[in-house]
Design a protein around this motif. Structure first.
Motif, PDB file in Angstrom:
ATOM      1  N   PRO A 141       0.801  -1.228   0.000  1.00 38.58           N
ATOM      2  CA  PRO A 141       0.000   0.000   0.000  1.00 38.58           C
ATOM      3  C   PRO A 141       0.831   1.274   0.000  1.00 38.58           C
ATOM      4  CG  PRO A 141      -0.179  -1.144   2.109  1.00 38.58           C
ATOM      5  CD  PRO A 141       0.481  -2.082   1.164  1.00 38.58           C
ATOM      6  N   ILE A 142       1.973   1.289   0.681  1.00 37.89           N
ATOM      7  CA  ILE A 142       2.799   2.498   0.685  1.00 37.89           C
ATOM      8  C   ILE A 142       3.373   2.762  -0.703  1.00 37.89           C
ATOM      9  CG2 ILE A 142       4.951   3.496   1.539  1.00 37.89           C
ATOM     10  CD1 ILE A 142       4.337   2.343   4.252  1.00 37.89           C
ATOM     11  N   ILE A 143       3.833   1.715  -1.367  1.00 39.93           N
ATOM     12  CA  ILE A 143       4.314   1.886  -2.732  1.00 39.93           C
ATOM     13  C   ILE A 143       3.166   2.327  -3.633  1.00 39.93           C
ATOM     14  CG2 ILE A 143       5.207   0.639  -4.753  1.00 39.93           C
ATOM     15  CD1 ILE A 143       6.918  -0.987  -2.831  1.00 39.93           C
ATOM     16  N   GLY A 144       1.976   1.796  -3.398  1.00 42.81           N
ATOM     17  CA  GLY A 144       0.807   2.243  -4.151  1.00 42.81           C
ATOM     18  C   GLY A 144       0.523   3.717  -3.946  1.00 42.81           C
ATOM     19  N   VAL A 145       0.683   4.191  -2.716  1.00 42.04           N
ATOM     20  CA  VAL A 145       0.501   5.617  -2.420  1.00 42.04           C
ATOM     21  C   VAL A 145       1.497   6.454  -3.222  1.00 42.04           C
ATOM     22  CG1 VAL A 145       0.743   7.398  -0.655  1.00 42.04           C
ATOM     23  CG2 VAL A 145      -0.473   5.281  -0.125  1.00 42.04           C
ATOM     24  N   ILE A 146       2.761   6.067  -3.182  1.00 36.07           N
ATOM     25  CA  ILE A 146       3.803   6.835  -3.861  1.00 36.07           C
ATOM     26  C   ILE A 146       3.581   6.853  -5.369  1.00 36.07           C
ATOM     27  CG2 ILE A 146       6.283   6.979  -4.331  1.00 36.07           C
ATOM     28  CD1 ILE A 146       6.716   5.622  -1.580  1.00 36.07           C
ATOM     29  N   ALA A 147       3.286   5.682  -5.943  1.00 34.24           N
ATOM     30  CA  ALA A 147       3.114   5.592  -7.392  1.00 34.24           C
ATOM     31  C   ALA A 147       1.786   6.192  -7.846  1.00 34.24           C
ATOM     32  CB  ALA A 147       3.204   4.129  -7.834  1.00 34.24           C
ATOM     33  N   GLY A 148       0.708   5.894  -7.116  1.00 29.17           N
ATOM     34  CA  GLY A 148      -0.606   6.375  -7.526  1.00 29.17           C
ATOM     35  C   GLY A 148      -0.740   7.881  -7.435  1.00 29.17           C
ATOM     36  N   THR A 149      -0.388   8.439  -6.291  1.00 35.17           N
ATOM     37  CA  THR A 149      -0.488   9.897  -6.141  1.00 35.17           C
ATOM     38  C   THR A 149       0.576  10.602  -6.979  1.00 35.17           C
ATOM     39  OG1 THR A 149       0.954   9.913  -4.182  1.00 35.17           O
ATOM     40  CG2 THR A 149      -1.413   9.675  -3.807  1.00 35.17           C
ATOM     41  N   GLY A 150       1.749   9.992  -7.088  1.00 37.44           N
ATOM     42  CA  GLY A 150       2.831  10.629  -7.837  1.00 37.44           C
ATOM     43  C   GLY A 150       2.614  10.656  -9.327  1.00 37.44           C
ATOM     44  N   ALA A 151       1.684   9.826  -9.825  1.00 41.05           N
ATOM     45  CA  ALA A 151       1.437   9.783 -11.260  1.00 41.05           C
ATOM     46  C   ALA A 151       0.762  11.044 -11.775  1.00 41.05           C
ATOM     47  CB  ALA A 151       0.580   8.565 -11.608  1.00 41.05           C
ATOM     48  N   ILE A 152       0.021  11.746 -10.884  1.00 43.08           N
ATOM     49  CA  ILE A 152      -0.677  12.943 -11.339  1.00 43.08           C
ATOM     50  C   ILE A 152      -0.705  14.068 -10.310  1.00 43.08           C
ATOM     51  CG2 ILE A 152      -2.980  12.280 -10.522  1.00 43.08           C
ATOM     52  CD1 ILE A 152      -4.037  13.379 -13.247  1.00 43.08           C
ATOM     53  N   GLY A 153      -0.624  13.727  -9.024  1.00 42.63           N
ATOM     54  CA  GLY A 153      -0.742  14.741  -7.978  1.00 42.63           C
ATOM     55  C   GLY A 153       0.209  15.915  -8.118  1.00 42.63           C
ATOM     56  N   PRO A 154       1.515  15.675  -8.296  1.00 44.49           N
ATOM     57  CA  PRO A 154       2.454  16.793  -8.416  1.00 44.49           C
ATOM     58  C   PRO A 154       2.153  17.717  -9.591  1.00 44.49           C
ATOM     59  CG  PRO A 154       3.625  14.764  -7.937  1.00 44.49           C
ATOM     60  CD  PRO A 154       2.204  14.378  -8.217  1.00 44.49           C
ATOM     61  N   GLU A 155       1.654  17.171 -10.700  1.00 39.88           N
ATOM     62  CA  GLU A 155       1.324  17.996 -11.858  1.00 39.88           C
ATOM     63  C   GLU A 155       0.152  18.930 -11.553  1.00 39.88           C
ATOM     64  OE1 GLU A 155       0.619  14.812 -14.592  1.00 39.88           O
ATOM     65  OE2 GLU A 155       2.512  15.184 -15.637  1.00 39.88           O
ATOM     66  N   ILE A 156      -0.800  18.442 -10.755  1.00 37.31           N
ATOM     67  CA  ILE A 156      -1.928  19.281 -10.368  1.00 37.31           C
ATOM     68  C   ILE A 156      -1.478  20.337  -9.372  1.00 37.31           C
ATOM     69  CG2 ILE A 156      -4.168  19.290  -9.195  1.00 37.31           C
ATOM     70  CD1 ILE A 156      -4.690  16.524 -10.355  1.00 37.31           C
ATOM     71  N   ASP A 157      -0.622  19.945  -8.439  1.00 34.89           N
ATOM     72  CA  ASP A 157      -0.163  20.871  -7.407  1.00 34.89           C
ATOM     73  C   ASP A 157       0.626  22.038  -7.982  1.00 34.89           C
ATOM     74  OD1 ASP A 157      -1.368  19.318  -5.503  1.00 34.89           O
ATOM     75  OD2 ASP A 157       0.475  18.290  -4.879  1.00 34.89           O
ATOM     76  N   ASP A 158       1.535  21.739  -8.921  1.00 33.40           N
ATOM     77  CA  ASP A 158       2.379  22.818  -9.450  1.00 33.40           C
ATOM     78  C   ASP A 158       1.805  23.486 -10.702  1.00 33.40           C
ATOM     79  OD1 ASP A 158       2.911  21.125 -11.612  1.00 33.40           O
ATOM     80  OD2 ASP A 158       4.868  20.507 -10.856  1.00 33.40           O
ATOM     81  N   GLY A 159       0.625  23.044 -11.139  1.00 32.05           N
ATOM     82  CA  GLY A 159      -0.032  23.678 -12.268  1.00 32.05           C
ATOM     83  C   GLY A 159       0.419  23.197 -13.630  1.00 32.05           C
ATOM     84  N   SER A 160       1.413  22.327 -13.691  1.00 29.81           N
ATOM     85  CA  SER A 160       1.911  21.859 -14.987  1.00 29.81           C
ATOM     86  C   SER A 160       0.916  20.968 -15.711  1.00 29.81           C
ATOM     87  CB  SER A 160       3.244  21.119 -14.813  1.00 29.81           C
ATOM     88  OG  SER A 160       3.086  19.971 -13.999  1.00 29.81           O
ATOM     89  N   VAL A 161      -0.122  20.506 -14.994  1.00 31.45           N
ATOM     90  CA  VAL A 161      -1.146  19.689 -15.642  1.00 31.45           C
ATOM     91  C   VAL A 161      -1.850  20.465 -16.745  1.00 31.45           C
ATOM     92  CG1 VAL A 161      -3.047  20.326 -14.094  1.00 31.45           C
ATOM     93  CG2 VAL A 161      -3.037  18.072 -15.181  1.00 31.45           C
ATOM     94  N   VAL A 162      -1.843  21.812 -16.650  1.00 32.36           N
ATOM     95  CA  VAL A 162      -2.478  22.641 -17.670  1.00 32.36           C
ATOM     96  C   VAL A 162      -1.846  22.401 -19.035  1.00 32.36           C
ATOM     97  CG1 VAL A 162      -2.902  25.018 -18.430  1.00 32.36           C
ATOM     98  CG2 VAL A 162      -3.151  24.407 -16.009  1.00 32.36           C
ATOM     99  N   TYR A 163      -0.511  22.273 -19.051  1.00 33.00           N
ATOM    100  CA  TYR A 163       0.179  22.038 -20.316  1.00 33.00           C
ATOM    101  C   TYR A 163      -0.177  20.673 -20.885  1.00 33.00           C
ATOM    102  CZ  TYR A 163       2.888  26.066 -18.797  1.00 33.00           C
ATOM    103  OH  TYR A 163       3.254  27.309 -18.386  1.00 33.00           O
ATOM    104  N   LEU A 164      -0.341  19.688 -20.006  1.00 39.20           N
ATOM    105  CA  LEU A 164      -0.725  18.357 -20.466  1.00 39.20           C
ATOM    106  C   LEU A 164      -2.136  18.363 -21.027  1.00 39.20           C
ATOM    107  CD1 LEU A 164      -0.167  15.312 -20.689  1.00 39.20           C
ATOM    108  CD2 LEU A 164      -0.966  15.083 -18.337  1.00 39.20           C
ATOM    109  N   LEU A 165      -3.039  19.074 -20.345  1.00 41.94           N
ATOM    110  CA  LEU A 165      -4.425  19.111 -20.772  1.00 41.94           C
ATOM    111  C   LEU A 165      -4.617  19.920 -22.044  1.00 41.94           C
ATOM    112  CD1 LEU A 165      -6.195  19.583 -17.323  1.00 41.94           C
ATOM    113  CD2 LEU A 165      -5.850  17.476 -18.608  1.00 41.94           C
TER     114      LEU A 165
END
Length: 239
Positions: A62-86
């Motif tokens: 579960p801890i590895i799942g947390v790191i991989a699952g949240t890390g797959a998109i969370g940081p992009e949303i937090d720093d706003g870079s998801v806008v470029y992807l979208l």
């Protein structure tokens, strides 16, 4: 439904030097524990179950799942870079599906492989224990990746909430409160492991049919809702 460019960017984000070190720490610890336990107690089926169930499946996966699952998109949303992807001509469900596949792959690689290695060290796959827990880790990786990917789209504190779920709900309440076990990815994956191993060493509080239905339902619903959340982020950005 799968975009190689999105996958490459996601892999790069998840397997950067810092995150890779974090991902590799628990698997390395599991193998070290397995070597130490085997050296001290010798090959023992019950000991293998205790280590693989108590540490690998209950904590590491579960801890590895947390790191991989949240890390797959969370940081992009937090720093706003998801806008470029979208802004790219890629459908939103394709983005989510691709990131889910990457998160599942990373979670499986860093959890199932060391689980198998540790199981072989502990008792040489006696009673099919190593294989059973490896299959459980593979199955759990899918559900955890979907759950924590969703969490990454709905909260800026996804890692914290994910760890609370993994360590408090799954590990603590799941072991103390009978009702909580039914709503536990760990118990669902153990039901699959019980089917693989047979016998009485690997057990679950959830039947195989119920576990299978819940694993599929949680994975599908979490993926669908993550796509809806991503769609709402796009609309908010456009407005």
């Amino acid at each position: 439904m799968y975009d190689p460019t999105v996958a490459r960017l996601t892999y790069r984000a998840l397997l950067g030097r810092r995150r890779a070190l974090i991902l590799g720490a628990l698997p390395l610890l599991l193998v070290v524990i397995a070597v130490a336990v085997r050296g001290l107690t010798g090959a023992d089926d019950q000991t293998a179950v205790n280590v693989l169930g108590g540490f690998a499946l209950a904590t590491m996966v579960p801890i590895i799942g947390v790191i991989a699952g949240t890390g797959a998109i969370g940081p992009e949303i937090d720093d706003g870079s998801v806008v470029y992807l979208l802004s790219k001509p890629v459908k939103r469900p394709t983005i989510i599906f691709t990131k889910l596949i990457v998160a599942i792959g990373v979670t499986m690689a860093f959890s199932a492989v060391p689980t198998l290695i540790a199981g072989l060290i502990l008792n040489g796959n006696g009673q099919q224990i190593a294989v059973a827990y490896t299959v459980a880790a593979l199955v759990a990786s899918i559900a955890y990746a979907a759950l924590f990917l969703l969490l990454g789209t709905v909260s800026r504190h996804a890692v914290v909430f994910g760890l609370v779920y993994a360590l408090v709900w799954e590990a603590l309440f799941g072991s103390l409160v009978a009702g909580a076990r039914t709503l536990s990815v760990q118990q669902w994956s153990l039901a699959v492991a019980h089917k693989v191993a047979g016998g009485d060493l690997v057990t679950s509080d959830v039947g195989l049919t119920t576990a299978t239905v819940l694993l599929v339902a949680v994975t599908v619903l979490a993926t669908w809702y993550a796509g809806q959340r991503l769609r709402s982020l796009t609309l908010a950005g456009e407005e």
